[in-house]
Motif scaffolding. Structure first.
Motif, PDB file in Angstrom:
ATOM      1  N   PRO A 114       9.259 -17.670  14.485  1.00 16.39           N
ATOM      2  CA  PRO A 114      10.565 -17.477  14.261  1.00 16.39           C
ATOM      3  C   PRO A 114      10.720 -16.275  13.129  1.00 16.39           C
ATOM      4  O   PRO A 114      10.084 -16.214  12.027  1.00 16.39           O
ATOM      5  CB  PRO A 114      10.943 -18.853  13.450  1.00 16.39           C
ATOM      6  N   ASP A 138      16.378 -15.135  17.921  1.00 23.97           N
ATOM      7  CA  ASP A 138      15.907 -15.045  16.624  1.00 23.97           C
ATOM      8  C   ASP A 138      14.290 -15.429  16.396  1.00 23.97           C
ATOM      9  O   ASP A 138      13.594 -15.724  15.657  1.00 23.97           O
ATOM     10  CB  ASP A 138      16.672 -16.292  15.840  1.00 23.97           C
ATOM     11  N   THR A 139      13.496 -15.272  17.701  1.00 25.83           N
ATOM     12  CA  THR A 139      12.099 -15.386  17.972  1.00 25.83           C
ATOM     13  C   THR A 139      11.223 -14.265  18.496  1.00 25.83           C
ATOM     14  O   THR A 139      11.936 -13.463  19.151  1.00 25.83           O
ATOM     15  CB  THR A 139      12.007 -16.744  18.846  1.00 25.83           C
ATOM     16  N   HIS A 145       4.483 -20.508  13.085  1.00 24.33           N
ATOM     17  CA  HIS A 145       4.485 -20.411  14.739  1.00 24.33           C
ATOM     18  C   HIS A 145       4.473 -21.666  15.417  1.00 24.33           C
ATOM     19  O   HIS A 145       3.910 -22.695  14.947  1.00 24.33           O
ATOM     20  CB  HIS A 145       3.504 -19.567  15.095  1.00 24.33           C
TER      21      HIS A 145
END
Length: 356
Positions: free
Chosen positions: A302, A286-287, A309
């Motif tokens: 994210p 998820d990043t 960040h």
């Protein structure tokens, strides 16, 4: 030319609106980002002593292939980190930021390479013969050629999207106005079939142009739901992280960073170039992880809130050129301290393996 409409998710639109509001209100100062040190995560050195590496791509069996910008070499890496030359791309003109740049591999294990030739930037496709440890580069098949090129602003990132199409970042090649000219490929993100043809559902009929108004984009990554992000070098004011919509105009050279004007799409996040110079980008879980050159950080963004960040390894490894997810789920990061703008340390350039 016709333009197709594509809806951006409400959550991303809301986040973009917040970023615009803050910028227009004058709140352009960046808050201090949380820092992550190498000692906080598992970091291993995959290989060392590379010469200005630019991109890494993986074959279906997991074999890594690496491009070197100035030597025009393509290398394969063994499990012990040793590097072996697979071949040299002929006719590459290396000057400034030009040379052998991005790599991508299709589902048939054919290798695509973006490079600068005497008549412009091009993408060539190669078959590979032999087995790991003895791979050899076949004769090239040119997919597209004579894209605008210069010593600077050559773009160069190529990647296959979840739709099976090949996406290509092309810089403005020093001709700012061309980024707004839909008849010129400079300052664009292109979308094409694996053979270089125009997909029927591209936003402009008969054109490879997918989005425009870019200065020098070098990072591409897709989220799990298919949303495309791109990282872009600004001039003097703002580097950008953008959500790419088909047919959209991202403003360069009319604007740099968020402007709040209806005719342009604003970035979801922007940074002072001294703190960024974003190049390659990868999505892991998820990043989004963005490799930064001048900023000398790996920036973790994210996806749930791309206006924020965390900075990883600030200054610890020098200039960072690319990030790629390996088949084992780790993150590989290429340093770029031997490209003429960095300060090499013993062993540079290297590839780092990170387990976030």
């Amino acid at each position: 030319m016709t333009r197709t409409a594509r809806a951006t998710s409400r959550s991303f639109a809301a986040l973009t609106a917040v970023a615009i509001a803050l910028t227009v209100a004058g709140c352009t100062a960046e808050p201090a980002a949380p820092q992550v040190r190498a000692s906080d995560v598992v970091v291993e050195t995959v290989t060392t002593d590379l010469a200005a590496p630019w991109s890494v791509a993986f074959l279906s069996d997991g074999t890594p292939l690496v491009s070197e910008r100035d030597t025009a070499r393509i290398l394969e890496l063994a499990a012990d980190g040793s590097a072996r030359e697979v071949g040299v791309v002929a006719g590459v003109q290396n000057a400034g930021e030009a040379g052998l740049l991005g790599l991508a591999v299709d589902d048939a294990d054919r290798l695509y390479a973006y490079s600068t030739a005497s008549d412009g930037n091009r993408i060539q496709r190669f078959t590979l013969s032999g087995q790991p440890g003895s791979l050899a580069l076949g004769e090239p098949e040119t997919i597209i050629e004579r894209m605008p090129a210069a010593r600077n602003h050559d773009g160069g990132r190529i990647a296959f999207g979840p739709d099976g199409m090949l996406y290509v970042t092309v810089g403005d090649a020093g001709d700012r106005a061309s980024a707004q000219d839909l008849d010129v490929l400079a300052g664009k993100i292109l979308r094409m079939t694996p053979d270089g043809a125009v997909p029927d559902d591209n936003p402009f009929t008969g054109s490879l142009v997918y989005s425009y108004g870019h200065r020098n984009p070098q990072g591409l990554a897709w989220t799990e739901d298919g949303t495309l992000f791109a990282a872009e070098f600004g001039q003097d004011t703002w580097d950008e992280l953008n959500i790419i919509e088909p047919g959209a105009n991202y403003g360069w050279p009319e604007v740099e960073g968020a402007a709040g004007r209806d005719e342009f799409v604003d970035p979801v996040q922007q940074w002072n170039p001294d703190d960024a110079s974003p190049s390659g980008m990868a999505r892991l879980g998820d990043t989004l992880y963005i490799a930064n050159l001048r900023g000398r950080v790996l920036r973790a963004v994210p996806i749930a809130d791309p206006t924020t960040h965390t900075d990883w390894f600030s200054g610890e490894y020098g200039r960072l050129r690319a990030a790629e997810v390996a088949p084992d789920g780790s993150l590989w990061v290429l340093t770029n301290n031997t490209d003429g703008r960095g300060s090499p340390t013993p062993g540079d350039d290297r590839i780092l393996r990170i387990e976030p």
